[in-house]
Design a protein around this motif. Structure first.
Motif, short mmCIF file in Angstrom:
data_model
loop_
_atom_site.label_atom_id
_atom_site.label_comp_id
_atom_site.label_asym_id
_atom_site.label_seq_id
_atom_site.Cartn_x
_atom_site.Cartn_y
_atom_site.Cartn_z
N SER A 37 -32.60 -47.06 50.17
CA SER A 37 -33.37 -45.85 50.53
C SER A 37 -34.54 -45.64 49.56
N THR A 39 -36.21 -42.59 47.43
CA THR A 39 -35.96 -41.22 46.98
C THR A 39 -37.08 -40.74 46.08
N GLU A 209 -37.84 -40.72 51.68
CA GLU A 209 -36.86 -40.39 52.72
C GLU A 209 -36.01 -39.21 52.24
N THR A 210 -35.55 -39.32 51.00
CA THR A 210 -34.73 -38.27 50.40
C THR A 210 -35.51 -37.65 49.25
N GLU A 224 -33.20 -34.38 52.97
CA GLU A 224 -34.28 -35.15 53.61
C GLU A 224 -35.63 -34.56 53.23
#
Ligand code: ATP
Length: 258
Positions: A37, A39, A209-210, A224
């Motif tokens: 991911s 972040t 994304e985060t 999110e």
């Protein structure tokens, strides 16, 4: 340690009951970052963003708790033993080594490069738009080109985790946008887990994304990125964004960090 189940090759990162202090500034982090991911880490100056990355990277050691990369607790391993790369705002390069050598360090700290290492270095230089500049010294490059060299080294190191501590903060808006695009492309290609510190909300929106939001040495909101910027985003984050926007306006500049 790597997770390829979703087609991504990054490793999960977890801070489990981590505590740390610099004198009076005490910090406590619990965080799970999904493998592969991207972040964004935001928060006021002094809230602990760089410290959080430094604990993952191994430049700081927790007073207690575990730092997991994949399944391995690396809390007491030196930075070089950890399966990650890190890019800072500046000083990522050795001034006396040329571009190709600086990138080659990502393969061999003693610069004992095999023919396939040299091929990887050349490919990374082309990939980051540095073809033809391999024999320049860092002082003969622009700020943006120097950060490209650092990203080329990330490519040849090919580690499952990439930590970015405001690497593009000193670049102008157009160049910063280019560099974020390059990070997004590298992520799409390699699928590493990316944690990046930024003061720029639009950087988080562009590739994050985060979102992890810090205040006073703690994570006070996580979720999110799109939800953070919505009407129902966390109150503390909206206050922070409001104050950043206000201070940018009062200085008559639209995007650059104050
Ligand atoms: N090497 C150090 N020695 C002592 N205190 C430190 C050191 N580095 C950071 N601190 C303190 O720890 C706290 C967190 O600092 P940190 O650099 O992690 O914040 P930050 O959120 O990254 O800030 P900024 O946005 O200004 O870069 C601050 O109170 C800071 O003054």
């Amino acid at each position: 340690m790597t997770d390829t189940s979703n087609g991504r090759t990054g490793a999960a990162v977890r801070l489990d009951g981590v505590t740390f202090s610099y004198g009076e500034a005490s910090m406590a982090f619990d965080l799970t970052v999904e493998a592969g991911s991207i972040t964004a880490i935001m928060g006021p100056s002094g809230s602990g963003k760089s410290t959080l990355l430094n604990l993952v990277a191994g430049f700081e050691t927790p007073k207690s708790g575990r730092v997991l990369i994949g399944d391995r607790d690396v809390a007491h391993e030196p930075p070089a033993a950890r399966p990650l790369s890190m890019v800072f705002q500046e000083n990522n390069l050795f001034a006396h080594l040329d571009v190709a050598q600086n990138v080659g360090l990502g393969r061999s700290p003693a610069l004992r490069l095999t023919p396939s290492d040299r091929t990887a270095v050349s490919e990374a230089l082309v990939r980051t738009g540095l073809g033809g500049k391999e024999h320049r010294l860092p002082r003969e490059l622009s700020g943006g080109e120097r950060q490209r060299v650092a990203l080329a080294r990330v490519l040849v190191r090919d580690r499952p985790v990439l930590l970015l501590d405001e690497p593009f903060a000193s670049l102008g808006p157009a160049l910063r946008e280019d560099m974020l695009g390059l990070v997004a492309d590298l992520h799409a290609e390699r699928g590493m887990t990316v944690l990046f510190v930024t003061h720029q909300p639009e950087d988080a929106r562009r590739i994050g994304e985060t979102m992890v939001f810090l205040e006073d040495g703690k994570i006070t909101a996580i979720g999110e990125v799109s939800k953070f910027f919505g009407k129902h985003g966390p109150e503390a984050f909206r206050r922070y964004i409001g104050s950043v926007a206000g201070s940018l306006q009062s200085h008559g500049i639209a995007r650059k960090r104050t």
